[in-house]
Design a protein around this motif. Structure first.
Motif, PDB file in Angstrom:
ATOM      1  N   GLU A 141      -2.400 -38.435  87.282  1.00 46.83           N
ATOM      2  CA  GLU A 141      -3.545 -38.452  88.189  1.00 46.83           C
ATOM      3  C   GLU A 141      -3.357 -39.442  89.342  1.00 46.83           C
ATOM      4  O   GLU A 141      -4.033 -39.352  90.367  1.00 46.83           O
TER       5      GLU A 141
ATOM      6  N   LYS B 125      -0.533 -39.674  91.016  1.00 45.58           N
ATOM      7  CA  LYS B 125       0.505 -39.158  91.919  1.00 45.58           C
ATOM      8  C   LYS B 125      -0.046 -38.715  93.273  1.00 45.58           C
ATOM      9  O   LYS B 125       0.731 -38.575  94.218  1.00 45.58           O
ATOM     10  N   ASN B 126      -1.359 -38.530  93.392  1.00 44.28           N
ATOM     11  CA  ASN B 126      -1.923 -38.208  94.709  1.00 44.28           C
ATOM     12  C   ASN B 126      -2.075 -39.466  95.566  1.00 44.28           C
ATOM     13  O   ASN B 126      -2.298 -39.366  96.765  1.00 44.28           O
ATOM     14  N   MET B 127      -1.931 -40.663  94.940  1.00 41.49           N
ATOM     15  CA  MET B 127      -2.029 -41.921  95.689  1.00 41.49           C
ATOM     16  C   MET B 127      -0.706 -42.692  95.726  1.00 41.49           C
ATOM     17  O   MET B 127      -0.496 -43.503  96.618  1.00 41.49           O
TER      18      MET B 127
ATOM     19  N   SER C 256       3.735 -42.819  94.736  1.00 44.72           N
ATOM     20  CA  SER C 256       4.994 -42.131  94.499  1.00 44.72           C
ATOM     21  C   SER C 256       6.035 -43.200  94.172  1.00 44.72           C
ATOM     22  O   SER C 256       5.958 -44.315  94.699  1.00 44.72           O
TER      23      SER C 256
END
Length: 135
Positions: free
Chosen positions: A97, A99-101, A103
């Motif tokens: 969850e 990974k959208n913020m 990397s």
């Protein structure tokens, strides 16, 4: 260490205490906890104040409470930045969850590891003697 990890996972949210540059204690909710290569890790972003505080003073304390059992945990120790891509990637694999913020290659994601031999974890309750675990 596994008992500490499992307790933190069960609680979901724990509170991480650091010290800012003026000596003021700072405490904030966290949720990332991971075991990678047999060591305990947390994750944050380099752009955050918490990261800067840890780099300046790596001594931290974590505290969480399990209301169902009435047990709380304090984990005191020193953190260091594990700058390997593998450590960052493994953390994000366990928390997809994020990974959208974050990397593993964004230059911001940071995986902090508890330094071996510095960790004291204390399980406490109002009904029993404290249990201390060191690693």
């Amino acid at each position: 260490m596994n008992e500490v990890y499992e307790f933190l996972k069960k609680c979901g949210t724990y509170y991480l205490a650091t010290v800012d540059s003026d000596g003021q204690p700072r405490n904030r909710p966290f949720g990332t906890i991971n075991i990678f290569e047999g060591k305990l890790y947390i994750q944050t972003g380099k752009s955050k104040d918490v990261s800067k505080q840890i780099h300046k003073n790596p001594k931290v304390e974590i505290c969480c409470f399990d209301g169902a059992s009435g047990v709380w945990l304090r984990v005191a120790g020193e953190l260091y930045d594990d700058d390997r891509r593998e450590a960052r990637a493994d953390m994000l694999d366990h928390y997809p969850e994020l990974k959208n913020m974050y990397s593993p290659d964004d230059g911001n994601t940071e995986a902090f590891c508890f330094k071996e031999g510095t960790v004291t974890a204390t399980f406490s309750s109002f009904t029993g003697a404290p249990k201390v675990v060191k690693f």
